[in-house]
Design an enzyme around this catalytic site. Structure first.
Site, PDB file in Angstrom:
ATOM      1  NE  ARG A 201      -6.353  -1.311   1.593  1.00  0.00           N
ATOM      2  CZ  ARG A 201      -5.495  -0.938   2.519  1.00  0.00           C
ATOM      3  NH1 ARG A 201      -4.304  -1.513   2.582  1.00  0.00           N
ATOM      4  NH2 ARG A 201      -5.795   0.016   3.392  1.00  0.00           N
TER       5      ARG A 201
ATOM      6  CG  HIS B 103      -2.227   0.714   0.947  1.00  0.00           C
ATOM      7  ND1 HIS B 103      -2.742   1.677   1.771  1.00  0.00           N
ATOM      8  CD2 HIS B 103      -3.098   0.617  -0.076  1.00  0.00           C
ATOM      9  CE1 HIS B 103      -3.879   2.132   1.269  1.00  0.00           C
ATOM     10  NE2 HIS B 103      -4.108   1.505   0.149  1.00  0.00           N
TER      11      HIS B 103
ATOM     12  NE  ARG C 266       1.253  -3.798   3.265  1.00  0.00           N
ATOM     13  CZ  ARG C 266       0.540  -2.758   3.691  1.00  0.00           C
ATOM     14  NH1 ARG C 266       1.137  -1.763   4.297  1.00  0.00           N
ATOM     15  NH2 ARG C 266      -0.775  -2.711   3.490  1.00  0.00           N
TER      16      ARG C 266
ATOM     17  CG  HIS D 170       0.391   1.061  10.140  1.00  0.00           C
ATOM     18  ND1 HIS D 170      -0.370   0.849   9.011  1.00  0.00           N
ATOM     19  CD2 HIS D 170       1.688   0.876   9.733  1.00  0.00           C
ATOM     20  CE1 HIS D 170       0.434   0.558   7.986  1.00  0.00           C
ATOM     21  NE2 HIS D 170       1.687   0.562   8.404  1.00  0.00           N
TER      22      HIS D 170
ATOM     23  CG  ASP E 139      -6.475  -2.886   9.831  1.00  0.00           C
ATOM     24  OD1 ASP E 139      -5.969  -3.870   9.277  1.00  0.00           O
ATOM     25  OD2 ASP E 139      -5.832  -1.869  10.135  1.00  0.00           O
TER      26      ASP E 139
ATOM     27  CE  LYS F 228      -7.890   9.396  15.844  1.00  0.00           C
ATOM     28  NZ  LYS F 228      -6.752   9.517  14.962  1.00  0.00           N
TER      29      LYS F 228
ATOM     30  CG  HIS G  19      -6.631   4.970   4.786  1.00  0.00           C
ATOM     31  ND1 HIS G  19      -5.739   5.581   3.945  1.00  0.00           N
ATOM     32  CD2 HIS G  19      -6.161   3.725   5.014  1.00  0.00           C
ATOM     33  CE1 HIS G  19      -4.774   4.725   3.664  1.00  0.00           C
ATOM     34  NE2 HIS G  19      -5.006   3.594   4.300  1.00  0.00           N
TER      35      HIS G  19
ATOM     36  NE  ARG H  48      19.143  14.991   9.423  1.00  0.00           N
ATOM     37  CZ  ARG H  48      18.725  15.956  10.216  1.00  0.00           C
ATOM     38  NH1 ARG H  48      17.574  16.568   9.981  1.00  0.00           N
ATOM     39  NH2 ARG H  48      19.449  16.316  11.251  1.00  0.00           N
TER      40      ARG H  48
ATOM     41  CG  MET I 274      -8.967   1.158  17.262  1.00  0.00           C
ATOM     42  SD  MET I 274      -7.830   2.349  16.522  1.00  0.00           S
ATOM     43  CE  MET I 274      -7.308   3.263  17.949  1.00  0.00           C
ATOM     44  N   GLY I 275     -10.380   0.698  12.964  1.00  0.00           N
ATOM     45  CA  GLY I 275     -10.934   0.071  11.759  1.00  0.00           C
ATOM     46  C   GLY I 275     -11.673   1.084  10.887  1.00  0.00           C
ATOM     47  CG  PHE I 276     -14.718   3.033  11.303  1.00  0.00           C
ATOM     48  CD1 PHE I 276     -15.719   3.077  10.340  1.00  0.00           C
ATOM     49  CD2 PHE I 276     -14.783   2.077  12.315  1.00  0.00           C
ATOM     50  CE1 PHE I 276     -16.779   2.183  10.386  1.00  0.00           C
ATOM     51  CE2 PHE I 276     -15.843   1.184  12.369  1.00  0.00           C
ATOM     52  CZ  PHE I 276     -16.844   1.228  11.408  1.00  0.00           C
TER      53      PHE I 276
HETATM   54  N1  ACO Z   1     -12.528   7.369  15.058  1.00  0.00           N
HETATM   55  C1  ACO Z   1     -12.916   8.582  15.499  1.00  0.00           C
HETATM   56  N2  ACO Z   1     -12.507   9.738  14.948  1.00  0.00           N
HETATM   57  C2  ACO Z   1     -11.670   9.643  13.890  1.00  0.00           C
HETATM   58  C3  ACO Z   1     -11.244   8.407  13.371  1.00  0.00           C
HETATM   59  C4  ACO Z   1     -11.711   7.252  13.992  1.00  0.00           C
HETATM   60  N3  ACO Z   1     -11.346   6.042  13.555  1.00  0.00           N
HETATM   61  N4  ACO Z   1     -10.437   8.626  12.311  1.00  0.00           N
HETATM   62  C5  ACO Z   1     -10.346   9.946  12.178  1.00  0.00           C
HETATM   63  N5  ACO Z   1     -11.087  10.569  13.136  1.00  0.00           N
HETATM   64  C6  ACO Z   1     -11.264  11.992  13.323  1.00  0.00           C
HETATM   65  C7  ACO Z   1     -10.127  12.523  14.200  1.00  0.00           C
HETATM   66  O1  ACO Z   1     -10.437  12.461  15.559  1.00  0.00           O
HETATM   67  C8  ACO Z   1      -9.997  13.938  13.687  1.00  0.00           C
HETATM   68  O2  ACO Z   1     -11.036  14.701  14.231  1.00  0.00           O
HETATM   69  P1  ACO Z   1     -10.794  16.248  14.636  1.00  0.00           P
HETATM   70  O3  ACO Z   1     -10.420  16.938  13.358  1.00  0.00           O
HETATM   71  O4  ACO Z   1     -12.095  16.666  15.229  1.00  0.00           O
HETATM   72  O5  ACO Z   1      -9.659  16.226  15.619  1.00  0.00           O
HETATM   73  C9  ACO Z   1     -10.277  13.807  12.197  1.00  0.00           C
HETATM   74  O6  ACO Z   1     -11.105  12.639  12.061  1.00  0.00           O
HETATM   75  C10 ACO Z   1      -9.017  13.607  11.373  1.00  0.00           C
HETATM   76  O7  ACO Z   1      -8.336  12.463  11.903  1.00  0.00           O
HETATM   77  P2  ACO Z   1      -6.769  12.276  11.954  1.00  0.00           P
HETATM   78  O8  ACO Z   1      -6.456  11.179  12.892  1.00  0.00           O
HETATM   79  O9  ACO Z   1      -6.090  13.592  12.188  1.00  0.00           O
HETATM   80  O10 ACO Z   1      -6.527  11.904  10.442  1.00  0.00           O
HETATM   81  P3  ACO Z   1      -5.356  11.059   9.897  1.00  0.00           P
HETATM   82  O11 ACO Z   1      -5.391  11.190   8.433  1.00  0.00           O
HETATM   83  O12 ACO Z   1      -4.097  11.368  10.598  1.00  0.00           O
HETATM   84  O13 ACO Z   1      -5.862   9.629  10.405  1.00  0.00           O
HETATM   85  C11 ACO Z   1      -5.904   7.397  10.881  1.00  0.00           C
HETATM   86  C12 ACO Z   1      -5.771   8.453   9.783  1.00  0.00           C
HETATM   87  C13 ACO Z   1      -4.693   7.481  11.832  1.00  0.00           C
HETATM   88  C14 ACO Z   1      -5.916   6.024  10.215  1.00  0.00           C
HETATM   89  C15 ACO Z   1      -7.193   7.630  11.696  1.00  0.00           C
HETATM   90  O14 ACO Z   1      -8.313   7.609  10.842  1.00  0.00           O
HETATM   91  C16 ACO Z   1      -7.365   6.611  12.814  1.00  0.00           C
HETATM   92  O15 ACO Z   1      -6.788   6.785  13.891  1.00  0.00           O
HETATM   93  N6  ACO Z   1      -8.157   5.525  12.583  1.00  0.00           N
HETATM   94  C17 ACO Z   1      -8.293   4.458  13.547  1.00  0.00           C
HETATM   95  C18 ACO Z   1      -7.107   3.497  13.462  1.00  0.00           C
HETATM   96  C19 ACO Z   1      -7.159   2.605  12.243  1.00  0.00           C
HETATM   97  O16 ACO Z   1      -8.199   2.033  11.915  1.00  0.00           O
HETATM   98  N7  ACO Z   1      -6.001   2.442  11.589  1.00  0.00           N
HETATM   99  C20 ACO Z   1      -5.876   1.565  10.427  1.00  0.00           C
HETATM  100  C21 ACO Z   1      -5.370   2.344   9.250  1.00  0.00           C
HETATM  101  S1  ACO Z   1      -5.509   1.416   7.733  1.00  0.00           S
HETATM  102  C22 ACO Z   1      -4.380   0.167   7.826  1.00  0.00           C
HETATM  103  O17 ACO Z   1      -3.395   0.200   8.534  1.00  0.00           O
HETATM  104  C23 ACO Z   1      -4.701  -1.061   6.993  1.00  0.00           C
END
Ligand code: ACO
Length: 372
Positions: free
Chosen positions: A272, A185, A339, A220, A314, A257, A263, A358, A259-261
């Protein structure tokens, strides 16, 4: 403080070219070496996809035969790697076990530094990680390890080594699909970690070990196991909708947060998910667990309608591995097994056209001061 624009989390910053995969957030599409991942998942083995990622083209029949003849004998662990796995505490996280095992595999390779041999090292890691995950699964249950097979394909053999019986075709197929979807990815956090380490001209095992550490985090790869923790908190069984509502009210009120939501790249859905969801539904039918689908859909519907944040890979992968009989903490090690193909393709690409990675920082600490 210095006034300079910073790119927190490197969000939206392209840092290099890659010919390995293309993530297109606008069209929700993902290409491996030009092929849509959905087409690969519909028609190819995991071995063929690994070969494609490393070599740029799908293998011909004879190339695939040669690949299998080369890699299947490598599935068995060196006794010193097996001993290192067995020496770890039974309550160590399986991600720590696989990270340690890769490090030990590297320490046994006298030519670890030979960067030109990275493809054969990648093939060996690909072949051996299932034996690490399976051995660890079995020792926790007090079971003897199962010898890898030479007649089963990768997905079938992984399940065979883990559960000690040849898998049913439907289960092996859903597992194969998940491995293909997890394989690659672009510049995600763990791949980037691997590329940073490779860019110092360190060895491939160090780069993969570092990538495993990055994948472990719940933001992640660790999210697939976190999804199951959430499902357990909400509770399986009929009538999920009401339980989900109460759970989500509380989770959002406490700013958890989900989890699973979400990106970093896809903002209107992960390319996917539909393929992995289909595989999950097949497993739900196979195991007769309609309650899992009810819970899956209830949480998705409620969370998407409240926050407009969509499921990532996920979300369907976690419940699928749960149904297959894997322990929750083993979900991310399966992600590692898949992966490692993408990571090593990137490590090879990085080394072939290297520039030390760097970046700069903007200092915001105390102004200059003196002790003399
Ligand atoms: N649950 C609740 N709120 C969320 C979530 C979530 N899963 N994802 C994003 N948000 C909210 C954040 O709280 C933030 O809100 P705010 O602006 O009011 O503070 C906004 O959406 C933006 O979120 P960020 O975390 O800043 O966005 P980023 O692009 O950095 O996040 C991430 C991507 C880290 C994957 C995030 O969506 C997350 O933490 N998700 C849950 C963990 C997860 O499922 N990870 C798997 C990634 S895919 C993979 O590895 C196959």
């Amino acid at each position: 403080m210095e006034e300079k624009e910073i790119y927190k989390g490197l969000a939206g910053v392209p840092i290099d070219y890659t010919a390995i995969s293309k993530v297109n957030a606008e069209t929700n599409s993902l290409l491996y070496r030009g092929y849509p991942v959905q087409e690969l998942a519909a028609s190819k083995t995991f071995e063929e996809v690994a070969y494609l990622l490393w070599n740029g083209e799908l293998p011909s029949e004879s190339e695939l035969t040669a690949f299998n003849e080369r890699t299947r004998p490598l599935r068995k662990l060196d006794p010193r790697v097996a001993a290192a796995v067995d020496a770890l505490p039974l309550d160590a996280h399986p991600m720590d076990v696989v990270r340690t095992a890769v490090s030990v595999i590297g320490s046994l390779d006298k030519d670890a530094w030979t960067l030109t041999e990275n493809l054969s090292k990648a093939e060996a890691l690909f072949a051996q990680i299932p034996a690490v995950v399976a051995r660890d699964h079995r020792r926790r249950k007090g079971l003897e390890p199962v010898e890898p097979s030479s007649h089963l394909n990768y997905a079938e053999d992984f399940l065979w080594q883990t559960f000690g019986e040849e898998p049913e075709a439907a289960v092996a197929d859903a597992f194969r699909v998940s491995l293909i979807l997890y394989a690659e990815h672009s510049f995600n956090a763990s791949t980037f970690t691997g590329r940073v380490i490779a860019s110092t001209l360190s060895d491939i095992y160090s780069a993969v070990t570092g990538a495993i550490g990055a994948l472990k985090g719940p933001l992640h790869g660790g999210a697939n196991e976190a999804v199951l923790h959430i499902f357990n908190e909400i509770g399986f069984g009929p009538g999920a909708k009401e339980r989900v509502k109460v759970w989500l009210d509380n989770a959002l009120a406490t700013k958890r947060k989900i989890m699973g939501f979400g990106h970093r790249v896809y903002k209107s859905g992960d390319s996917r998910v539909p393929t992995m969801r289909d595989a999950m539904v097949k497993m739900i039918e196979h195991y007769g667990r309609a309650d899992v689908l009810e819970l899956y859909e209830a949480l998705e519907e409620d969370f998407v309608s409240r926050k407009g944040i969509y499921p990532n890979l996920d979300y369907p992968a976690g419940p699928t591995y749960h149904l297959m009989g894997f322990e929750t903490e083993e979900f991310t090690p399966i992600f590692v097994a898949a992966r490692v193909t993408g990571w090593t393709a990137h490590i090879i690409e990085q080394v072939e056209n290297n520039a030390l990675i760097r970046p700069l920082s903007v200092y915001n600490g105390v102004p200059e001061r003196h002790v003399l």
